[in-house]
Design an enzyme around this catalytic site. Structure first.
Site, PDB file in Angstrom:
ATOM      1  N   GLY A   1      28.582  37.625  27.404  1.00 34.03           N
ATOM      2  CA  GLY A   1      29.615  36.746  26.868  1.00 34.03           C
ATOM      3  C   GLY A   1      30.448  37.478  25.837  1.00 34.03           C
TER       4      GLY A   1
ATOM      5  N   LEU B   1      27.082  41.728  21.090  1.00 37.40           N
ATOM      6  CA  LEU B   1      27.835  42.985  21.195  1.00 37.40           C
ATOM      7  C   LEU B   1      28.415  43.395  19.845  1.00 37.40           C
ATOM      8  CD1 LEU B   1      29.692  42.371  24.583  1.00 37.40           C
ATOM      9  CD2 LEU B   1      27.721  43.848  24.177  1.00 37.40           C
TER      10      LEU B   1
ATOM     11  N   HIS C   1      26.394  30.404  21.865  1.00 40.03           N
ATOM     12  CA  HIS C   1      26.546  31.633  21.075  1.00 40.03           C
ATOM     13  C   HIS C   1      28.034  31.990  20.942  1.00 40.03           C
ATOM     14  CE1 HIS C   1      25.244  35.981  20.156  1.00 40.03           C
ATOM     15  NE2 HIS C   1      26.538  36.089  20.384  1.00 40.03           N
ATOM     16  N   GLU C   2      28.764  31.927  22.066  1.00 38.42           N
ATOM     17  CA  GLU C   2      30.194  32.294  22.035  1.00 38.42           C
ATOM     18  C   GLU C   2      31.022  31.257  21.274  1.00 38.42           C
ATOM     19  OE1 GLU C   2      30.696  35.238  22.825  1.00 38.42           O
ATOM     20  OE2 GLU C   2      28.789  35.474  23.861  1.00 38.42           O
TER      21      GLU C   2
ATOM     22  N   HIS D   1      30.869  31.970  17.703  1.00 40.11           N
ATOM     23  CA  HIS D   1      31.793  33.052  17.314  1.00 40.11           C
ATOM     24  C   HIS D   1      33.154  32.479  16.930  1.00 40.11           C
ATOM     25  CE1 HIS D   1      29.833  36.879  17.844  1.00 40.11           C
ATOM     26  NE2 HIS D   1      29.437  36.608  19.067  1.00 40.11           N
TER      27      HIS D   1
HETATM   28 ZN    ZN Z   1      27.958  37.567  20.048  1.00 40.12          ZN
END
Ligand code: ZN
Length: 160
Positions: A46, A90, A131-132, A135
């Site tokens: 993602g 990432l 999770h995304e 962000h």
């Molecule tokens: Zn992340």
């Protein structure tokens, strides 16, 4: 398509809530294509737009090859249950932690054609999208992790 640079968590873009997309223009479509390519190149599951320095509410995710998500202005309509699972990011290379997430979610968003979509997700797909979406609020998984995991332990867990 082009690869974009993935920012790490020292960058303020990762800590700034992203803004709503008002118009899906060619720049947004190019960004979606680039984000997918960048995510795949990095072996990620993602990617949120602010991870590549664009403060817009856009995310891409892929739970394996068959299912690809491209969500614009996503928001969670409903959540159910709770599950603990291991996550990495990432933008936080080399770190892993156990994060509690809703087990099932209902998400509304726009697709790349600007059409409203509603997704009912569970398991890994639900975890990745949560999770995304975090962000896009400037939240990282390390903020929510209940326990950090040594990457060496993770390797031995995966092997066994
Ligand atoms: Zn992340």
């Amino acid at each position: 398509m082009a690869l974009r640079k993935i920012l790490d968590d020292n960058h303020s873009a990762l800590r700034t809530p992203a803004q709503e997309v008002k118009k899906i223009n060619s720049a947004v479509l190019r960004l979606l294509n680039d984000m997918l390519e960048t995510m795949r190149d990095a072996n990620g599951v993602g990617l949120a737009a602010n991870q590549v320095g664009v403060p817009k509410r856009i995310l891409v995710a892929s739970n394996g090859e068959e299912e690809v998500y491209e969500l614009i202005n996503p928001h969670c309509e409903n959540t159910e249950g709770e599950a603990l699972g291991v996550e990495g990011c990432l933008s936080v290379p080399g770190c892993y932690g156990e994060v509690p997430r809703a087990e099932k979610i209902v998400v509304k968003a726009l697709n790349r054609e600007g059409k409203p979509v509603q997704l009912e997700l569970e398991g890994l797909a639900a975890r990745i999208i949560q999770h995304e979406m975090d962000h896009l609020e400037g939240i990282l998984f390390i903020d929510k992790a209940v326990r950090m995991i040594d990457p060496e332990d993770l390797k031995s867990e995966e092997k066994s």
